[in-house]
Enzyme design. Structure first.
Site, short mmCIF file in Angstrom:
data_model
loop_
_atom_site.label_atom_id
_atom_site.label_comp_id
_atom_site.label_asym_id
_atom_site.label_seq_id
_atom_site.Cartn_x
_atom_site.Cartn_y
_atom_site.Cartn_z
N LYS A 117 0.83 -1.21 0.00
CA LYS A 117 0.00 0.00 0.00
C LYS A 117 0.86 1.26 0.00
O LYS A 117 0.54 2.25 -0.66
CB LYS A 117 -0.94 -0.03 1.21
N GLN A 161 -3.87 -1.27 10.21
CA GLN A 161 -3.80 -2.62 9.65
C GLN A 161 -4.34 -3.64 10.64
O GLN A 161 -3.93 -3.68 11.80
CB GLN A 161 -2.36 -2.96 9.27
N ASP A 196 -10.71 3.43 4.73
CA ASP A 196 -11.15 2.04 4.65
C ASP A 196 -12.66 1.91 4.78
O ASP A 196 -13.21 0.83 4.55
CB ASP A 196 -10.49 1.22 5.78
#
Length: 296
Positions: A53, A97, A120
């Site tokens: 990412k 994460q 997200d």
């Protein structure tokens, strides 16, 4: 002839488009979009995901950064770190994460991410907007699947979509997105009739054989067999499972692919699209935050 939905090639095209959009945004505003990642512990898979990412961010002309915290970090320390990123005006997107260590309440941490920086789309405010059909951001993996269908001109309006899995990350949001009357990609990529199945669904194979579009997100290697798929169906495989030294999906690809109209491989399918959509959301967040700052 089965169409193989190449997520790697499609995502490369999207990332190049994003690179041009980021350059135009920076020229117009003087602001460089930034994605900040928080990585707790030394899980190898998480290390790879975050690394990919960050590389994608930099390739798109965005700033990146990873806050690496030990597995033993306390919940309060993580709360403080997320709070600092919320308050940092140079940060536009925050990625925490998952999974987090057992001593951490993951829901509390995800809820602390500012809704405008929640690229997200995990924050309850953003999930609520999605449920109401007026999303701020679209969840990255579902958005990636929807975009892949659009790029291959595979409309789903009036089709029966069966989703295997009810997770908050994939199953529930993709069901909501495809059920809407419209989408950012046009009404042809919404307006589906959606059935969500899970581990307690009786007669599961009978349900999946009704699917014009089957989305496998159940987390079990090669769970979906040829007998569970209708001939001519579109199959999107979200699973990433390690079997020996190979990565395989939730679909028995070799057996299922020959009878499909289209199918995603694993790897090189949905995964690269997820990262591309994260970059898209980060640019969108930078645009929203910059516009909000200019008007305040």
């Amino acid at each position: 002839m089965t169409i193989v939905l190449d997520g790697r090639a499609t995502s490369a095209t999207i990332r190049e488009e994003l690179r041009e959009q980021v350059a135009a945004f920076r020229e117009r505003t003087g602001v460089q979009p930034k994605l900040a990642a928080v990585l707790v512990g030394d899980d190898p898979a998480s290390q790879v995901y975050v690394g990919n990412k960050q590389k994608a961010s930099e390739a798109a002309g965005m700033a990146g950064g990873v806050d690496r915290l030990p597995e033993s970090v306390s919940e309060q320390e993580l709360v403080d770190r997320v709070g600092a990123l919320n308050d940092d005006p140079s940060v536009h997107g925050i990625l925490v994460q998952l999974p987090l260590p057992r001593q951490i309440d993951s829901s509390r941490i995800l809820d602390l991410v500012h809704p405008l920086k929640d690229v997200d789309c995990f924050h309850p405010e953003n999930v609520g907007l999605l449920c109401q059909g007026r999303p701020r951001y679209l969840p990255c993996t579902p958005f990636g699947m929807q975009t892949l269908l659009a790029r291959y001109d595979l409309p789903i309006a009036d089709k029966h979509v069966v989703v295997l899995g009810r997770s908050d990350i994939v199953g529930k949001p993709i069901g909501l997105m495809l059920l809407q009357r419209d989408s950012r990609l046009g009404a042809s990529f919404a307006n589906a009739t959606v059935t969500i199945c899970h581990s307690r669904t009786p007669n599961l194979a009978e349900m999946t054989r009704q699917a014009d579009v089957l989305i496998a997100a159940i987390g079990k290697a090669k769970f979906v067999t040829r007998e569970m798929v209708k001939e001519g169906a579109i199959v999107l495989d979200v699973g990433i499972n390690r079997v020996g030294d190979k990565l395989v999906g939730d679909v028995d690809y070799d057996a299922v692919a020959p009878i499909c109209r289209a199918i995603t491989p694993v790897p090189k399918g949905v995964g690269p699209m997820t990262i591309a959509m994260l970059m898209h959301n980060t640019l969108q967040a930078a645009e929203l935050i910059t516009a909000k700052g200019s008007s305040s």
